[in-house]
Motif scaffolding. Structure first.
Motif, PDB file in Angstrom:
ATOM      1  N   LEU A  65       0.829  -1.206   0.000  1.00 40.42           N
ATOM      2  CA  LEU A  65       0.000   0.000   0.000  1.00 40.42           C
ATOM      3  C   LEU A  65       0.865   1.257   0.000  1.00 40.42           C
ATOM      4  CD1 LEU A  65      -2.845  -1.005   2.483  1.00 40.42           C
ATOM      5  CD2 LEU A  65      -3.005  -0.781  -0.003  1.00 40.42           C
ATOM      6  N   ASP A  66       2.004   1.203   0.670  1.00 42.30           N
ATOM      7  CA  ASP A  66       2.913   2.353   0.692  1.00 42.30           C
ATOM      8  C   ASP A  66       3.515   2.631  -0.679  1.00 42.30           C
ATOM      9  OD1 ASP A  66       2.407   2.690   3.379  1.00 42.30           O
ATOM     10  OD2 ASP A  66       4.278   1.750   4.051  1.00 42.30           O
ATOM     11  N   THR A  67       3.763   1.578  -1.456  1.00 37.32           N
ATOM     12  CA  THR A  67       4.384   1.771  -2.774  1.00 37.32           C
ATOM     13  C   THR A  67       3.364   1.980  -3.886  1.00 37.32           C
ATOM     14  OG1 THR A  67       4.512  -0.617  -3.169  1.00 37.32           O
ATOM     15  CG2 THR A  67       6.433   0.450  -2.148  1.00 37.32           C
ATOM     16  N   ALA A  68       2.115   1.620  -3.635  1.00 28.77           N
ATOM     17  CA  ALA A  68       1.051   1.799  -4.636  1.00 28.77           C
ATOM     18  C   ALA A  68      -0.164   2.409  -3.945  1.00 28.77           C
ATOM     19  CB  ALA A  68       0.703   0.465  -5.281  1.00 28.77           C
ATOM     20  N   PRO A  69      -0.109   3.709  -3.645  1.00 28.33           N
ATOM     21  CA  PRO A  69      -1.161   4.323  -2.824  1.00 28.33           C
ATOM     22  C   PRO A  69      -2.534   4.410  -3.481  1.00 28.33           C
ATOM     23  CG  PRO A  69       0.352   5.983  -3.651  1.00 28.33           C
ATOM     24  CD  PRO A  69       0.921   4.643  -4.035  1.00 28.33           C
ATOM     25  N   ASP A  70      -2.639   4.175  -4.775  1.00 29.43           N
ATOM     26  CA  ASP A  70      -3.931   4.294  -5.453  1.00 29.43           C
ATOM     27  C   ASP A  70      -4.656   2.965  -5.616  1.00 29.43           C
ATOM     28  OD1 ASP A  70      -3.582   7.029  -5.686  1.00 29.43           O
ATOM     29  OD2 ASP A  70      -2.567   6.860  -7.612  1.00 29.43           O
ATOM     30  N   VAL A  71      -4.316   1.979  -4.819  1.00 36.00           N
ATOM     31  CA  VAL A  71      -4.969   0.670  -4.892  1.00 36.00           C
ATOM     32  C   VAL A  71      -6.411   0.826  -4.430  1.00 36.00           C
ATOM     33  CG1 VAL A  71      -5.021  -1.634  -3.868  1.00 36.00           C
ATOM     34  CG2 VAL A  71      -2.849  -0.626  -4.540  1.00 36.00           C
ATOM     35  N   GLY A  72      -7.348   0.398  -5.258  1.00 32.67           N
ATOM     36  CA  GLY A  72      -8.763   0.512  -4.906  1.00 32.67           C
ATOM     37  C   GLY A  72      -9.285  -0.680  -4.120  1.00 32.67           C
ATOM     38  N   ASP A  73      -8.735  -1.855  -4.409  1.00 36.85           N
ATOM     39  CA  ASP A  73      -9.177  -3.085  -3.757  1.00 36.85           C
ATOM     40  C   ASP A  73      -7.970  -3.898  -3.331  1.00 36.85           C
ATOM     41  OD1 ASP A  73     -12.214  -3.319  -4.164  1.00 36.85           O
ATOM     42  OD2 ASP A  73     -11.495  -2.802  -6.174  1.00 36.85           O
ATOM     43  N   VAL A  74      -8.053  -4.456  -2.122  1.00 38.65           N
ATOM     44  CA  VAL A  74      -7.057  -5.415  -1.649  1.00 38.65           C
ATOM     45  C   VAL A  74      -7.801  -6.717  -1.422  1.00 38.65           C
ATOM     46  CG1 VAL A  74      -5.464  -6.033   0.205  1.00 38.65           C
ATOM     47  CG2 VAL A  74      -5.589  -3.658  -0.599  1.00 38.65           C
ATOM     48  N   ARG A  75      -7.380  -7.739  -2.151  1.00 38.86           N
ATOM     49  CA  ARG A  75      -8.002  -9.053  -2.049  1.00 38.86           C
ATOM     50  C   ARG A  75      -7.026  -9.993  -1.360  1.00 38.86           C
ATOM     51  NH1 ARG A  75     -12.393  -8.222  -5.356  1.00 38.86           N
ATOM     52  NH2 ARG A  75     -13.274 -10.219  -4.782  1.00 38.86           N
ATOM     53  N   LEU A  76      -7.443 -10.579  -0.250  1.00 39.47           N
ATOM     54  CA  LEU A  76      -6.662 -11.606   0.418  1.00 39.47           C
ATOM     55  C   LEU A  76      -7.266 -12.942   0.014  1.00 39.47           C
ATOM     56  CD1 LEU A  76      -6.279 -10.103   4.007  1.00 39.47           C
ATOM     57  CD2 LEU A  76      -4.797  -9.804   2.007  1.00 39.47           C
ATOM     58  N   ASN A  77      -6.464 -13.766  -0.665  1.00 42.19           N
ATOM     59  CA  ASN A  77      -6.931 -15.066  -1.136  1.00 42.19           C
ATOM     60  C   ASN A  77      -6.403 -16.126  -0.182  1.00 42.19           C
ATOM     61  OD1 ASN A  77      -6.789 -17.669  -2.550  1.00 42.19           O
ATOM     62  ND2 ASN A  77      -7.765 -16.516  -4.196  1.00 42.19           N
ATOM     63  N   PHE A  78      -7.315 -16.816   0.482  1.00 41.66           N
ATOM     64  CA  PHE A  78      -6.957 -17.766   1.531  1.00 41.66           C
ATOM     65  C   PHE A  78      -6.973 -19.222   1.072  1.00 41.66           C
ATOM     66  CE2 PHE A  78      -8.447 -14.019   3.802  1.00 41.66           C
ATOM     67  CZ  PHE A  78      -7.444 -13.869   4.751  1.00 41.66           C
ATOM     68  N   ARG A  79      -6.900 -19.455  -0.219  1.00 42.89           N
ATOM     69  CA  ARG A  79      -6.971 -20.829  -0.727  1.00 42.89           C
ATOM     70  C   ARG A  79      -5.941 -21.741  -0.053  1.00 42.89           C
ATOM     71  NH1 ARG A  79      -6.996 -22.272  -6.955  1.00 42.89           N
ATOM     72  NH2 ARG A  79      -9.211 -22.431  -6.613  1.00 42.89           N
ATOM     73  N   GLY A  80      -4.755 -21.235   0.217  1.00 39.47           N
ATOM     74  CA  GLY A  80      -3.693 -22.064   0.791  1.00 39.47           C
ATOM     75  C   GLY A  80      -3.563 -21.987   2.303  1.00 39.47           C
ATOM     76  N   LEU A  81      -4.505 -21.321   2.982  1.00 41.53           N
ATOM     77  CA  LEU A  81      -4.431 -21.186   4.438  1.00 41.53           C
ATOM     78  C   LEU A  81      -4.638 -22.540   5.096  1.00 41.53           C
ATOM     79  CD1 LEU A  81      -4.300 -19.023   6.776  1.00 41.53           C
ATOM     80  CD2 LEU A  81      -6.805 -19.230   6.824  1.00 41.53           C
ATOM     81  N   THR A  82      -3.725 -22.894   6.003  1.00 38.83           N
ATOM     82  CA  THR A  82      -3.849 -24.178   6.704  1.00 38.83           C
ATOM     83  C   THR A  82      -4.290 -24.019   8.147  1.00 38.83           C
ATOM     84  OG1 THR A  82      -1.476 -24.131   7.180  1.00 38.83           O
ATOM     85  CG2 THR A  82      -2.183 -25.384   5.244  1.00 38.83           C
ATOM     86  N   HIS A  83      -4.034 -22.842   8.744  1.00 43.22           N
ATOM     87  CA  HIS A  83      -4.381 -22.623  10.152  1.00 43.22           C
ATOM     88  C   HIS A  83      -4.446 -21.128  10.411  1.00 43.22           C
ATOM     89  CE1 HIS A  83      -4.357 -23.000  14.514  1.00 43.22           C
ATOM     90  NE2 HIS A  83      -3.354 -22.155  14.551  1.00 43.22           N
ATOM     91  N   ILE A  84      -5.362 -20.728  11.289  1.00 36.97           N
ATOM     92  CA  ILE A  84      -5.428 -19.339  11.759  1.00 36.97           C
ATOM     93  C   ILE A  84      -5.801 -19.363  13.233  1.00 36.97           C
ATOM     94  CG2 ILE A  84      -7.817 -19.060  10.982  1.00 36.97           C
ATOM     95  CD1 ILE A  84      -7.084 -16.057  10.454  1.00 36.97           C
ATOM     96  N   ASP A  85      -5.165 -18.481  14.009  1.00 39.54           N
ATOM     97  CA  ASP A  85      -5.509 -18.351  15.415  1.00 39.54           C
ATOM     98  C   ASP A  85      -5.931 -16.910  15.695  1.00 39.54           C
ATOM     99  OD1 ASP A  85      -3.157 -16.858  15.649  1.00 39.54           O
ATOM    100  OD2 ASP A  85      -2.132 -18.320  16.907  1.00 39.54           O
ATOM    101  N   SER A  86      -6.113 -16.562  16.959  1.00 37.45           N
ATOM    102  CA  SER A  86      -6.586 -15.222  17.300  1.00 37.45           C
ATOM    103  C   SER A  86      -5.596 -14.137  16.877  1.00 37.45           C
ATOM    104  CB  SER A  86      -6.880 -15.120  18.798  1.00 37.45           C
ATOM    105  OG  SER A  86      -5.709 -15.385  19.555  1.00 37.45           O
ATOM    106  N   SER A  87      -4.309 -14.444  16.851  1.00 39.23           N
ATOM    107  CA  SER A  87      -3.322 -13.473  16.370  1.00 39.23           C
ATOM    108  C   SER A  87      -3.494 -13.231  14.874  1.00 39.23           C
ATOM    109  CB  SER A  87      -1.899 -13.960  16.655  1.00 39.23           C
ATOM    110  OG  SER A  87      -1.687 -14.076  18.035  1.00 39.23           O
ATOM    111  N   GLY A  88      -3.855 -14.262  14.150  1.00 42.76           N
ATOM    112  CA  GLY A  88      -4.141 -14.110  12.728  1.00 42.76           C
ATOM    113  C   GLY A  88      -5.352 -13.227  12.505  1.00 42.76           C
ATOM    114  N   LEU A  89      -6.374 -13.390  13.349  1.00 40.39           N
ATOM    115  CA  LEU A  89      -7.545 -12.526  13.258  1.00 40.39           C
ATOM    116  C   LEU A  89      -7.159 -11.082  13.567  1.00 40.39           C
ATOM    117  CD1 LEU A  89     -10.575 -12.085  12.876  1.00 40.39           C
ATOM    118  CD2 LEU A  89     -10.874 -12.682  15.290  1.00 40.39           C
ATOM    119  N   ALA A  90      -6.319 -10.881  14.575  1.00 40.93           N
ATOM    120  CA  ALA A  90      -5.855  -9.531  14.900  1.00 40.93           C
ATOM    121  C   ALA A  90      -5.103  -8.932  13.712  1.00 40.93           C
ATOM    122  CB  ALA A  90      -4.969  -9.562  16.137  1.00 40.93           C
ATOM    123  N   ALA A  91      -4.348  -9.754  13.000  1.00 42.57           N
ATOM    124  CA  ALA A  91      -3.634  -9.270  11.808  1.00 42.57           C
ATOM    125  C   ALA A  91      -4.628  -8.831  10.733  1.00 42.57           C
ATOM    126  CB  ALA A  91      -2.708 -10.352  11.269  1.00 42.57           C
TER     127      ALA A  91
END
Length: 116
Positions: free
Chosen positions: A40-66
């Protein structure tokens, strides 16, 4: 054994997609926040940020905080956050914490249109 997280950016003309693979937890959560913030710092005009979780194997409360920290960064940059290809474990966490609507709310605050 330390958690492993792999992040791959796929910048588009009007947005950024981040492919997430591995564990998003206490050991790795800062990596995601720093990764998205750096883009975001290098491309300030980004309209959408898509997080693709297809490869996610585990998430905990710290991941939610992130994810909440990423939401703050995308909102500050004027970008809409999307959580794509969520596995059942992530959906369950978002449901239990009632955070999906907040994470994906459009910048005007109307929930539900950024779940893409």
């Amino acid at each position: 054994m330390a958690s492993q997280l792999k992040l791959i950016a796929d910048p588009g003309t009007t947005g950024l997609t981040v492919h997430i693979a591995g564990d998003l937890d206490y050991d790795t959560c800062g990596e995601l926040v720093d990764f998205v913030a750096g883009h975001l710092d290098t491309a300030p005009d980004v309209g959408d940020v898509r997080l693709n979780f297809r490869g996610l194997t585990h998430i905990d409360s710290s991941g939610l905080a992130a994810l909440l920290a990423v939401r703050r960064r995308t909102a500050a940059a004027g970008a809409l956050l999307h959580l794509d290809e969520r596995p059942a474990t992530l959906d369950r966490m978002l449901d239990l914490t009632n955070t999906l609507g907040h994470l994906t709310a459009p910048l005007d605050g109307v929930p539900g249109t950024g779940t893409g």
